[in-house]
Design a protein around this motif. Structure first.
Motif: not given
Length: 305
Positions: A245-269
């Motif tokens: 769970x920690x590994x998945x949380x780290x991986x997915x939250x980093x991808x979501x933050x990257x999307x935000x930084x690129x100006x997108x809003x991640x609506x679903x994962x």
């Protein structure tokens, strides 16, 4: 062991709780697909039950097979044992020789969780997915690469204490101590009064209390996989669930933050695929992200050795 899964989260922030929900939903789906009985109430995490099922099964792959010097089989079971031996050596399906309880994720195997030993029936005929049951069973330690048959024992209602006898550990300690080296206590000489009698071992295990076992020569061993939790399941499963769970949380939250930084809003994962090792460690993960404009598949992450 690759499995497909479709657990979709609408999110702005992917939390650790989201990760736990994801792996438990995935495990519930897999248990249903495989036709495994499990506790559906949610009181016992589905992922822990899945790991329990996985630990009791054997992944098909060729293995080196050896027998201890004390291993003997009754003449009437030699044919069935030969078929089992060949299945393990060639990487064929040996699961039909195991207990029928492997298909019930609610049932724990105390000998496996504490001694690291699986038991096999030796019937030569396969009926209804399992070999015919025998009054003699073969006990073995199975790793990724090999099988070590320790001994055989009588099986049935008149032999209920065989699951607690330390003689199996005595044999492994004498002939293949490398298989249980990680359980050996070497930092101190004594923890408490010696626990070596079958009756005492049974009393502690049935109460889900983990303790050392003292061999005849004074060597101390802890349970093979950290023993059992107070809930009765292997303590290792809880550690593995938290780690995944920690590994998945780290991986997915980093991808979501990257999307935000690129100006997108991640609506679903959507986690479209999880790949675990036979010991329940996260090996790889594939994600499908929807950021409102495009769908992206991300296949990434390899478990660190």
């Amino acid at each position: 062991m690759k499995e497909n899964n479709k657990n979709v989260h609408t999110l702005e922030v992917f939390t650790y709780e989201n990760a736990l929900e994801t792996i438990n939903n995935w495990a519930k789906e897999q248990l249903n697909i495989k036709g495994v009985s499990f506790n559906k109430s949610g009181k016992i995490p589905f992922f822990i039950q899945y790991l329990n099922y996985l630990s009791k099964s054997i992944i098909l792959k060729p293995r080196k097979v050896e027998k201890s010097k004390k291993f003997k089989i009754r003449p009437e079971n030699e044919s069935g044992f030969k078929k089992l031996y060949n299945s393990l050596e060639l990487g064929l399906d040996a699961n039909p020789y195991l207990s029928k309880q492997i298909l019930d994720a609610r049932k724990v195997d105390g000998m496996l969780d504490n001694f690291g030993i699986k038991h096999f029936h030796l019937g030569g005929v396969i009926n209804d997915k399992f070999s015919s049951r025998t009054e003699e069973i073969a006990l073995a330690i199975i790793t990724d690469d090999e099988v070590f048959f320790v001994t055989s024992k009588p099986h049935g209602k008149n032999y209920r204490d065989i699951w607690y006898d330390k003689d199996v550990i005595e044999i492994v300690h004498e002939e293949r101590p490398d298989l249980i080296e990680h359980c050996r206590v070497s930092m101190f000489e004594e923890l408490s009064n010696d626990i070596s009698d079958t009756r005492d071992i049974k009393a502690f295990r049935d109460a889900n209390v983990n303790t050392t076992i003292t061999l005849d020569n004074g060597t101390l061993y802890m349970p093979f996989n950290l023993g059992q939790s107070l809930a009765g399941f292997s303590a290792m499963f809880s550690i593995q669930m938290i780690g995944v769970a920690k590994d998945i949380h780290f991986l997915v939250s980093n991808v979501v933050q990257q999307q935000i930084n690129e100006g997108f809003r991640t609506t679903s994962c959507e986690i479209s695929q999880l790949n675990f090792t036979m010991n329940g460690k996260l090996q790889s993960i594939e994600l499908k992200l929807n950021n409102g404009k495009i769908d992206r598949y991300l296949g990434f992450y390899k478990q660190r050795e």
